[in-house]
Design an enzyme around this catalytic site. Structure first.
Site, PDB file in Angstrom:
ATOM      1  N   GLU A  68       0.809  -1.224   0.000  1.00 49.49           N
ATOM      2  CA  GLU A  68       0.000   0.000   0.000  1.00 49.49           C
ATOM      3  C   GLU A  68       0.842   1.274   0.000  1.00 49.49           C
ATOM      4  OE1 GLU A  68      -3.317   1.932   2.955  1.00 49.49           O
ATOM      5  OE2 GLU A  68      -3.019  -0.235   2.995  1.00 49.49           O
ATOM      6  N   ASP A  69       1.929   1.272   0.769  1.00 51.69           N
ATOM      7  CA  ASP A  69       2.672   2.527   1.002  1.00 51.69           C
ATOM      8  C   ASP A  69       4.025   2.613   0.299  1.00 51.69           C
ATOM      9  OD1 ASP A  69       0.601   3.336   2.595  1.00 51.69           O
ATOM     10  OD2 ASP A  69       1.523   2.676   4.464  1.00 51.69           O
TER      11      ASP A  69
END
Length: 704
Positions: free
Chosen positions: A76-77
């Site tokens: 996600e990051d």
């Protein structure tokens, strides 16, 4: 600040050295991936996945779950994808990480839709691997612990989502310790002032109660010791959110809630649980109806314990829970205890099986839901915590939420049983499908081959499975009904031009569908039945030539036969209640399809301003079904007259839908009835029987 070295001791206590080494490798990978990223608190970002892994390690989760915890924000990051994680740490870990990751690449119309889609994705991942939800719960728990650094509006939104979704999921999976922490942290973030006041009042009350708690603890320990039982007795404290919920739901003051003293007795075996219960009941008088045996009949999440309420000295109510050490671990860790006891724990495996069953139910709901928002609403209903236990005729126990009816029970047995149920027996007596069930009842569902779900069931079903399946069936049934009716309406109109739908060239219809943007002819028929497109206009456009007045008149003059089996797309007007035998006419209403009125109905006169929507109708010779007739009976004011009328109607096998009274004057009263009849002849027989009652002055059928 936590470090990987601080976690080492816990990992080595229950994992193999090679597994511990793999977790360390995952940590270093995450540390590099998140390099330079800082949390709002000012700490390096990697402290978050490390804290999530610490929560799972305290639950003694397996090494793959802890690796996924370390890596859960990498997709996600950072720029690293699922394939790269799979290559480094194996497919199972990559699947876990992907299941926990949010849908970051998609655009949504609203925040609610985004949350719903994220939860739906996670539910699908849970169906493949139940550990996804455990990693997600640990992730959410650490986020809740560090909520203070977020802006108030965002913190409140996360707290509300946690209380509505994640705390009930933890409860459903039997993870009581996580659930309680979720609730207290969420409560403090959502209602900070209320939380502070209840916390201060609890601290004060705890000081006042300490002496009595110690006295009761000593009495229970002494009584058990005399009988030769070794047990641990703990004074149980209510957490803040449970106090607040009880104050609100039961409308009680803080002092009334705190008047009850709660204790937990932990023993070595199931046999000792029941022996200890006898000791407690001989020490204090039990309160009738307050004993619950969750050992013989565990809760749906695997929770087991004996619960009893007794009256102590000076009339003080004392709640006692009696359980084994393993049951205590199961109560706190729920499904996570499956990994703690996986070598030989049968009850843990039972909890794991129940969790898998629940997730499969989620998957079925997701497949039948119209969209993600509908799915998440169904999940919220499904997480309703208060249960009842119902027996099938063969002795199988089914767990249902409080307020459930026989329809909920039927769908819990099997979807097909629910779709075909027509009646039920509760404890061997015939009962309405709408009657709320109570714990301990035996329910038998009666089914019929041609039966189908009734829209009225929505008024008294509470389980998500029942409501989702009814909605799914009705949605598809409505579609089938509308397509069939649309074809009949178009065929009727085309008959005026001496052709039919089947006789039209295929290419003509296909070109027309493409021109109007329809994928299939069924979509067009659906729109015609729902009044979105007029059959006369469609016929004109299909034939590609202007329609002369004579042809138009011919198409409208051939009445459409009403068979009574058209389903949802033919509605009988409530204003005039048409019956087979009445002269009828109708009009096409958007969304409601064909609305049937009596020809004399004054409401139909208002529609005549739009002649293109009017439809000539007649009753089919083989009309079937039951129809509502509205009667007004003028009776003398005598005691028992209404009972005589009702008995007379019931003796003819006629169902009364509704009954009401209205005083005409001091001598006479109007009794208004809605009864189910087959046709006008059937109605005439009922009117004749009613006129034979001595106190009846006049009987008439209401027209509007």
């Amino acid at each position: 600040m936590q470090t990987i070295d601080a976690l080492d001791g816990t990992l080595k206590s229950y994992l193999e050295p090679e597994q511990t080494r793999q977790i360390r490798r995952a940590y270093y990978f995450a540390e590099q991936a998140h390099f330079g990223q800082i949390r709002r608190s000012g700490e390096p970002y990697v402290t978050h996945p490390l804290a999530v892994a610490r929560i799972l390690a305290d639950m003694h989760m397996d090494h793959q779950s802890l690796m996924a915890a370390m890596l859960h924000d990498v997709i996600e990051d950072t720029g690293i994808n699922k394939a790269a994680i799979g290559k480094q740490f194996g497919a199972p870990v990559a699947e876990l990480v992907d299941g926990v990751s949010k849908l970051t690449q998609m655009e949504f119309d609203s925040l609610e839709e985004k949350q719903a889609e994220n939860f739906q994705k996670m539910a699908l991942a849970m169906a493949r691997d139940i550990r996804v939800i455990l990693v997600k719960l640990a992730d959410r728990l650490h986020n809740m612990r560090t909520l203070g650094v977020l802006p108030t509006s965002k913190a409140r939104r996360i707290a509300r989502e946690t209380l509505e979704i994640y705390a009930p999921i933890a409860m459903r999976l039997g993870m009581n310790a996580v659930r309680m922490e979720f609730e207290d942290l969420g409560f403090s973030a959502l209602y900070p002032m209320r939380a502070r006041r209840i916390a201060a009042a609890t601290r004060k009350a705890r000081g006042n109660r300490r002496e009595l708690v110690e006295k009761i603890t000593h009495q229970i320990e002494s009584s058990l010791a005399q009988e030769g039982h070794t047990a641990e007795v703990i004074g149980r404290e209510k957490h803040l959110y449970s106090i607040y919920k009880k104050m609100r739901s039961k409308k009680k003051s803080f002092s009334e809630i705190m008047d009850i003293y709660a204790f937990r007795v932990i023993v070595d075996s199931v046999d000792t649980c029941y022996r200890v219960l006898g000791c407690i009941h001989s020490l204090y008088k039990p309160v009738p109806g307050e004993f619950k045996d969750y050992i013989a009949i565990p809760k749906a999440n695997g929770y087991q314990s004996l619960h009893t309420v007794t009256m102590g000295m000076h009339g003080v109510p004392i709640e006692v829970q009696i359980r084994t050490r393993e049951m205590e671990d199961m109560a706190n860790n729920g499904i996570a205890a499956h990994w703690l006891y996986k070598s030989d724990g049968q009850s843990a495996n039972g909890s794991h099986a129940r969790a898998r069953e629940w997730v499969q139910g989620l998957l079925e709901m997701q497949q039948r839901a119209g969209n993600s928002l509908e799915f998440i609403e169904s999940v919220k209903i499904d997480l309703f915590p208060d249960e009842i236990y119902i027996f099938t005729p063969k002795g199988r126990i089914l767990e249902l939420p409080r307020g459930a009816t026989a329809v909920d029970f039927a769908y819990a047995v099997h979807t097909d049983v629910g779709n075909r149920c027509v009646a039920c027996r509760i404890n061997r007596r015939l009962a309405p499908l709408s009657e709320p069930l109570e714990s301990g009842q035996t329910v038998e569902v009666l089914t019929a081959k041609g039966a189908r779900p009734n829209p009225a069931w929505f008024n008294y079903t509470v389980t998500a499975k029942a409501r989702t399946n009814i909605r799914h069936f009705l949605k598809h049934q409505r579609r089938e009904d509308s397509v069939a009716l649309g074809k009949r309406l178009l065929d009727k109109t085309l008959a005026g031009f001496e052709t039919a739908l089947d006789e039209l060239p295929v290419h003509l219809l296909q070109e027309y569908l493409q021109r109007l943007g329809y994928a299939t002819s069924d979509d067009l028929m659906d729109d015609i039945a729902r009044g979105e497109r007029l059959p006369s206009v469609v016929a004109q456009q299909l034939l590609g030539e202007p329609v002369d007045a004579r042809a138009m008149e011919t198409s409208n003059s051939a009445p459409l036969a009403i068979r009574g089996t058209e389903g949802f797309m033919v509605t009988y007007a409530r204003c005039c209640r048409p019956l087979p035998g009445d002269a009828i006419a109708g009009y096409l209403s958007p969304e409601r399809g064909v609305v049937v009125h009596r020809e004399s109905c004054r409401n139909l006169a208002e529609v005549r301003a739009k002649p293109e929507r009017l439809i000539a109708l007649r009753w089919d010779d083989s009309i079937t079904g039951e129809f509502i007739a509205h009667l007004r009976v003028e009776v003398e004011n005598r005691r028992g007259t209404i009972a005589v009328i009702a008995t007379r109607i019931n003796s003819m096998g006629v169902n009364i839908e509704k009954i009401s009274t209205e005083d005409k004057d001091y001598q006479f009263t109007y009794v208004d009835l809605e009864v189910q009849v087959n046709n006008r002849v059937h109605l005439a027989r009922i009117l004749r029987r009613l006129r034979g009652i001595a106190s009846v002055r006049r009987v008439s059928r209401l027209k509007n």
